[in-house]
Design a protein around this motif. Sequence first.
Motif, mmCIF file in Angstrom:
data_model
loop_
_atom_site.group_PDB
_atom_site.id
_atom_site.type_symbol
_atom_site.label_atom_id
_atom_site.label_comp_id
_atom_site.label_asym_id
_atom_site.label_seq_id
_atom_site.Cartn_x
_atom_site.Cartn_y
_atom_site.Cartn_z
ATOM 1 N N ASN A 168 1.840 -4.154 -3.915
ATOM 2 C CA ASN A 168 3.079 -2.932 -4.045
ATOM 3 C C ASN A 168 2.977 -2.407 -5.485
ATOM 4 O O ASN A 168 2.714 -2.957 -6.564
ATOM 5 C CB ASN A 168 4.421 -3.945 -4.178
ATOM 6 N N GLN A 169 3.161 -1.155 -5.712
ATOM 7 C CA GLN A 169 2.936 -0.248 -6.714
ATOM 8 C C GLN A 169 4.046 0.273 -6.982
ATOM 9 O O GLN A 169 4.074 1.363 -7.912
ATOM 10 C CB GLN A 169 1.846 0.730 -6.691
ATOM 11 N N PRO A 187 8.534 10.712 -0.476
ATOM 12 C CA PRO A 187 8.921 9.812 -1.679
ATOM 13 C C PRO A 187 10.170 9.088 -1.471
ATOM 14 O O PRO A 187 10.925 9.421 -0.470
ATOM 15 C CB PRO A 187 9.848 11.201 -2.505
ATOM 16 N N GLY A 188 10.218 8.134 -2.138
ATOM 17 C CA GLY A 188 11.239 7.031 -1.671
ATOM 18 C C GLY A 188 10.705 5.840 -0.966
ATOM 19 O O GLY A 188 11.293 4.687 -0.863
ATOM 20 N N ASP A 189 9.457 6.022 -0.201
ATOM 21 C CA ASP A 189 8.857 4.810 0.666
ATOM 22 C C ASP A 189 8.071 4.168 -0.420
ATOM 23 O O ASP A 189 7.728 4.415 -1.486
ATOM 24 C CB ASP A 189 7.832 5.495 1.533
ATOM 25 N N ILE A 190 7.859 2.772 0.062
ATOM 26 C CA ILE A 190 7.098 1.660 -0.752
ATOM 27 C C ILE A 190 5.562 2.513 -0.820
ATOM 28 O O ILE A 190 4.925 2.885 -0.005
ATOM 29 C CB ILE A 190 7.022 0.616 0.292
ATOM 30 N N LYS A 191 5.137 1.980 -1.943
ATOM 31 C CA LYS A 191 3.671 2.659 -2.398
ATOM 32 C C LYS A 191 2.644 1.588 -2.452
ATOM 33 O O LYS A 191 2.842 0.743 -3.432
ATOM 34 C CB LYS A 191 3.786 3.430 -3.769
ATOM 35 N N TYR A 192 1.804 1.544 -1.502
ATOM 36 C CA TYR A 192 0.885 0.370 -1.608
ATOM 37 C C TYR A 192 -0.374 1.019 -2.178
ATOM 38 O O TYR A 192 -0.737 2.062 -1.953
ATOM 39 C CB TYR A 192 0.806 -0.155 -0.167
ATOM 40 N N LYS A 193 -1.298 -0.002 -2.701
ATOM 41 C CA LYS A 193 -2.429 0.274 -3.276
ATOM 42 C C LYS A 193 -3.544 0.382 -2.093
ATOM 43 O O LYS A 193 -3.630 -0.486 -1.361
ATOM 44 C CB LYS A 193 -2.885 -0.726 -4.248
ATOM 45 N N ASP A 194 -4.524 1.541 -2.120
ATOM 46 C CA ASP A 194 -5.321 1.896 -1.174
ATOM 47 C C ASP A 194 -6.654 1.024 -1.724
ATOM 48 O O ASP A 194 -7.345 1.723 -2.521
ATOM 49 C CB ASP A 194 -5.769 3.095 -1.088
#
Length: 378
Positions: A168-169, A187-194
């Motif tokens: 989780n970033q 924008p506002g969604d959870i940002k996961y690392k690719d």
Amino acid sequence: MARHICIPAYRSLAGLSNNTSAIDYSVIFNGIRNIGTGIDRMANPNLQWEKTKQVDFGLELGLFSNRLNFELDLYRRKVNNMLLDAPLPYSSGYTSIFSNVGSMENKGVEFAVNSTNIKAGDFTWSTTFNISVNKNRVLALSGGSDIYSGNGVIRVGEPVGSFFGRVNQGTWGSNEVDEAKKYNMLPGDIKYKDLNNDGTINDNDRTIIGKGIPDGFGTFLNTFQYKGFTLTVDLQYMYGNDVLDRSIHSAEDRQGIANSYKTVLNAWTETNQNTPIAQIRPINAYYTTNNDSHKVTDGSFIRGRNLLLAYTFPSTVTSRLKLDRLRVYGSIQNFFVVTKYKGFDPEVSNSSAPFDQGLTLYDYPKPRVFMVGLNIGL
């Protein structure tokens, strides 16, 4: 030395079930539901005994008329043909099969010190300190592939039941609209690392994000005695372990559906974008509910396990009462906990999966117990 481990009875054979809740075993005759019997467990005729080999080295040393004692134990334990309900593809018609999945190793050291620090007149102060340090590692797996068990993964070279999930970033910012769109996010969604840089976030981007097995644990016990009074302070500690809080799945990820953690007050907004909490949206909106590093917390702790104050009446009193012994006491169990974990208790595991140590899903808090008592010997 070698030791054979018993396995549950008949697990090499297929099992039958007539579970009344299983629709697959039901059929309607003349308008009446009739319950049948079906196979609910796969047979495994190749099932073998689990075998354990262990080597120990121990040392005990007493000094100063045994006022200072040391105990040391070194060990290495290897388990071959490790038994597990290994998951199966749903296309098989079954969820798991009891099988020998590989081998693992535990090695470590146990150390203890017992000392009489002060012994003068009517006053005595004694201490017990012990620590156990253990390293767990999977050595081999049948077929060499990872095994997913519960919310963890069993992987060669790693501790059993390591937490498995996405990195989780935080959340996507309003200045990342174009980049977020590549991953079908806003924008506002959870940002996961690719992790594999393939431009898609999916199960291939999961990695080990923590472990429930501690590096070490032990106790620190002090006992103070003065005449008939005894004060015992029992402390417990654990370090190097993590807690995966699955409660966040519904108490933080799906705001608006049910009661939520107060952390949702820090949810993403246009003016509050530096946050790991997704934007609050209508209840039918999409929320990511994956296991990720945001749900993992350091579970190390120091606990006040027991605080006991007692008074033993002298023989001059007990003889007049025609008693052999009379003791009154009061204690507080779990009287404090120091930890970074923000849930109820870092020493938790309420999953049915065998290697899901350190996982919590709406666990019940460990109570603080107050006790008073009277011991009478006749």
